[in-house]
Enzyme design. Structure first.
Site, PDB file in Angstrom:
ATOM      1  N   HIS A  73      41.032  36.382  40.264  1.00  0.00           N
ATOM      2  CA  HIS A  73      41.785  37.584  39.158  1.00  0.00           C
ATOM      3  C   HIS A  73      43.043  38.112  39.822  1.00  0.00           C
ATOM      4  O   HIS A  73      43.962  38.696  39.016  1.00  0.00           O
ATOM      5  CB  HIS A  73      40.840  38.674  38.742  1.00  0.00           C
ATOM      6  CG  HIS A  73      40.687  39.639  39.488  1.00  0.00           C
ATOM      7  ND1 HIS A  73      39.334  39.690  40.216  1.00  0.00           N
ATOM      8  CD2 HIS A  73      41.206  40.899  39.692  1.00  0.00           C
ATOM      9  CE1 HIS A  73      39.359  40.818  40.875  1.00  0.00           C
ATOM     10  NE2 HIS A  73      40.458  41.424  40.939  1.00  0.00           N
ATOM     11  N   ASP A 118      35.147  34.119  42.126  1.00  0.00           N
ATOM     12  CA  ASP A 118      36.325  34.758  41.884  1.00  0.00           C
ATOM     13  C   ASP A 118      37.249  34.795  43.282  1.00  0.00           C
ATOM     14  O   ASP A 118      37.541  35.563  43.805  1.00  0.00           O
ATOM     15  CB  ASP A 118      36.247  36.201  41.590  1.00  0.00           C
ATOM     16  CG  ASP A 118      37.355  37.088  41.159  1.00  0.00           C
ATOM     17  OD1 ASP A 118      38.360  36.154  40.997  1.00  0.00           O
ATOM     18  OD2 ASP A 118      37.180  38.233  40.461  1.00  0.00           O
ATOM     19  N   SER A 155      40.347  44.248  45.717  1.00  0.00           N
ATOM     20  CA  SER A 155      40.208  42.974  45.099  1.00  0.00           C
ATOM     21  C   SER A 155      40.860  41.906  46.029  1.00  0.00           C
ATOM     22  O   SER A 155      42.043  42.019  46.397  1.00  0.00           O
ATOM     23  CB  SER A 155      40.712  42.815  43.682  1.00  0.00           C
ATOM     24  OG  SER A 155      40.116  43.453  43.032  1.00  0.00           O
TER      25      SER A 155
END
Ligand code: GLU
Length: 727
Positions: free
Chosen positions: A93, A229, A662
């Site tokens: 992402h 991810d 992230s």
């Protein structure tokens, strides 16, 4: 003297206390700590929990340390270096925007994934940067000298800015580094960060979205998870190993440190740490602020985002080309739509407002009991008064920033303001300048990802909500005229009219006119109803609600700074870490599950069988990659299986993280990479405001799943061989 039975009872008590302290697992700690202070504040605690390194191994300016393998990826994510060839891992992402930019109907990398087979095939990404921290330094004294005399917020800000500039200049003089001064504790301390910023960052590979975003919106912000991810990039440098603009002659960057990758994984309760660039937290807010967030701000923002998603989704599902155009926009809107909903729920469930009120009562009790704290008396009442006012203006501002101003042509008009307002006569001259090149670039990228029917419907929805919910209901003159100056404005018809008569939603026409230096363009835009409406709302926001909210927020920030300083002086028994502000931090905790309710317990890791199980449920967010399916069904996991032959996919731990983390490396006690951080659990999304160790978990993809996907599913084993695997 004690009797014998008393002695026995005391002995038993002492023994059980001792035993209790031995067997009760050490609780992980809340906090995102400044690496430079680890030695002073955290080292013993971390070592007791299982850290095998010294603080000096994590952050040092004298030798290479773990910090040299941690980067800020772009502006909002983290990445880690995993080879001596500048190979970098971050989240899928986080690389999503780049993957989307390289995707088209012919090369649908979102759908099929992408893997460069050689360095030559790695894809450059204009504008993407990767930032290393060279050093950080407490410069509070230099910045705040003389600040104890009373200063207005504005003059304080000016002094901070000018002193920061001096420090930055000194710090980078004669180097190729960049530097920045950042406030900590809302401006009770300041740190200088010296950085090395690389500009040639290439996409090496990414799994298909069905793997990298497995579970989609359904699973986002929740546990248990099976998302792969991650995406892989490479940093390129000039021949001197220094940052350089993109050139095909650039070479892979040689890092000062890269993480060995541990393939034996963690055990339950093992120590872990997350090293990265957490974005924003607000842990020291008053109960008044939290109340405003829970009762007003979040619900309004969530409802506005829902109205945008509602429009995008059906068009995207109906047409793959539109899907590719809007994939990245959609996911950034939906991400915080869901996050704010979870945050509100979590804050209510944890009774965060009530607990903040209790804390404030204790604060008031303590300052009342100690003459030194007399000056803090007025703080909370002043904060409350400001929130009373702010809660009237904030919705007006949010109806703009999360509503009307999110319409793409309204944003575009703001960026073309100068062009729109230009006199026809100077237009031809302007076309020769760099600014015109900027407009062409802007319009070309706007065109690539624009689909006017979506934007038109979003404008209708946003204006309708605005006219219903705003107290002010600001309307541009031209819109009133179009509607025939009646009170009962039919938004839908007015917006249709504007789009049908406008050229603003047609980047092709705008680009054509610029290319031909057509001097009638500004004039046409000056009578373009959509352009005029757009400029009106941009201007209105800046002049009225934006300005008022800014004024109140500045005043609140000043009080917030005093309040946090007061908290630190009054509650000396507890440690305070500065709120996240996109600077380098370390969080530590343990691999552990949690219980969201009395009857439910979530284990701390998932394995690949869960992918099949979720897929079988039929929800389209669980799309199954065909190669992956074959490997899972035949249990063909190679060296990446755990001892029981299963392939672990994701795990949770009690590390305090937030957005910006992230892509952060999740490390074991030896500083080896065991996972890549990508999310938090539903119950824990409140942790930016209120941290509860029993409920908050960070979610990571197990590094063995990453290696398996690269090697056995994508067939890019050469990348795994480039890394240093340890067991
Ligand atoms: N998944 C989160 C995001 O996309 C990042 C991690 C977090 O906030 O804990 O923003």
């Amino acid at each position: 003297m004690f009797s014998k039975s008393q002695m026995i009872r005391i002995a038993v008590l002492l023994f059980s206390l001792l035993l209790g302290s031995l067997i009760k697992p050490l609780r992980a700690d809340e906090g995102m700590w400044l690496p430079v202070l680890l030695k002073q504040l955290n080292e013993p605690r971390m070592q007791a929990m299982g850290l095998k390194l010294k603080a000096e191994d994590i952050y040092s300016i004298n030798k290479s340390s773990l910090k040299d393998a941690v980067v800020q990826f772009g502006r909002g994510c983290t990445g880690e270096i995993v080879s001596n060839q500048g190979l970098l891992i971050t989240n899928h992402h986080c690389g999503y925007g780049q993957i989307q930019q390289h995707s088209s109907l012919e090369n649908d990398y979102l759908k099929k994934g992408f893997w460069a087979k050689s360095h030559q095939e790695e894809l450059p990404n204009a504008g993407l940067t990767v930032t290393f921290i060279i050093r950080m330094e407490d410069v509070s004294k230099q910045i705040m000298e003389g600040f104890d005399t009373v200063l207005t917020e504005a003059s304080r800000e000016q002094l901070v800015a000018s002193r920061s500039l001096d420090l930055v200049r000194q710090a980078i003089d004669g180097t190729h580094y960049e530097a920045v001064v950042r406030p900590m504790y809302q401006g009770n301390a300041y740190y200088l960060f010296v950085m090395e910023v690389f500009r040639d960052i290439r996409l090496v590979g990414a799994p298909p979205a069905s793997v990298g975003n497995y579970g989609g919106d359904t699973d986002n912000w929740s546990w248990p998870r099976h998302t792969g991810d991650f995406s892989v990039f490479r940093i390129y440098a000039g021949k001197d190993n220094k940052p350089a603009d993109y050139s095909k002659d650039n070479v892979p960057f040689k890092p000062r440190h890269f993480f060995p990758v541990n393939t034996s994984g963690l055990k339950e309760n093992d120590f872990t740490m997350v090293y990265g660039f957490p974005g924003r937290t607000n842990e020291y807010l008053s109960s008044y602020a939290v109340e405003q967030i829970v009762k007003h701000d979040n619900p309004l923002k969530v409802s506005l985002r829902a109205k945008r998603l509602e429009v995008m989704k059906p068009s995207m599902d109906a047409n793959r080309e539109v899907f590719i155009k809007y994939a990245s926009k959609y996911s950034s809107v939906s991400n915080y739509h869901k996050k704010w909903a979870g945050e509100t729920k979590g804050l209510l469930a944890a009774d965060a407002i009530g607990k903040k009120q209790q804390f404030e009562a204790e604060f008031i009790r303590r300052i009342g009991a100690d003459a030194r704290f007399k000056t803090f008396d007025a703080l909370l009442p002043k904060i409350k008064a400001l929130h009373d006012t702010l809660s009237r203006f904030q919705p007006e501002a949010d109806l703009m920033t999360e509503g009307v101003l999110t319409v793409e042509v309204i944003k575009l008009a703001q960026n073309l303001k100068e062009l729109i307002e230009m006199k026809g006569a100077v237009f031809a001259e302007k076309m020769k300048t760099e600014q015109a090149q900027g407009w062409i670039k802007l319009l070309s990228s706007f065109k690539k990802d624009y689909y006017a029917p979506i934007d038109r419907q979003i404008m209708k929805n946003m204006l309708e909500v605005y006219m219903r919910q705003s107290v002010v209901k600001a309307l541009p003159e031209n819109l009133k005229q179009i509607a025939g100056n009646t009170d009962a404005i039919h938004i839908s018809a007015v917006v249709d009219y504007m789009f049908e008569t406008s050229i603003l939603d047609n980047p092709e026409v705008l680009l054509g006119a610029i290319a031909m230096a057509d001097s009638t363009l500004p004039g046409r835009l000056q009578t373009d109803p959509l352009a005029q409406c757009a400029l009106f709302y941009n201007d209105y926001y800046r002049r009225v609600p934006g300005k008022e909210v800014q004024r109140l927020q500045t005043a609140l920030a000043g009080l917030g700074r005093q309040y946090i300083e007061a908290q630190r002086l009054v509650f000396t028994e507890r440690p305070f870490y500065p709120d996240a502000n996109f600077t380098l931090r370390l969080a530590y905790g343990k691999a552990e599950g949690y219980s969201p309710s009395a009857t439910v317990h979530y284990p701390w890791y998932t394995d690949a069988e869960g992918i099949l199980e979720k897929y079988a449920g039929g929800n389209p967010d669980y799309e199954l990659d065909s190669i992956l399916a074959v490997k899972i069904r035949s249990k063909d996991f190679g060296a990446y299986a755990d001892k029981s032959g299963k392939l672990r996919t994701c795990f949770i731990a009690s590390n305090h993280t937030t957005g910006g983390n992230s892509g952060s490396p999740v490390l074991n006690g030896k500083g080896e990479l065991v996972g890549v951080n990508f999310d938090r659990n539903w119950e824990g999304t409140m942790s930016d405001i209120f941290y509860d160790i029993n409920q908050v978990r960070n979610i990571s993809v197990d590094i063995r799943y990453v290696l398996f996907l690269i090697d056995k599913v994508a067939g890019a084993g050469h990348l795994v061989r480039e890394m240093k695997l340890v067991r």
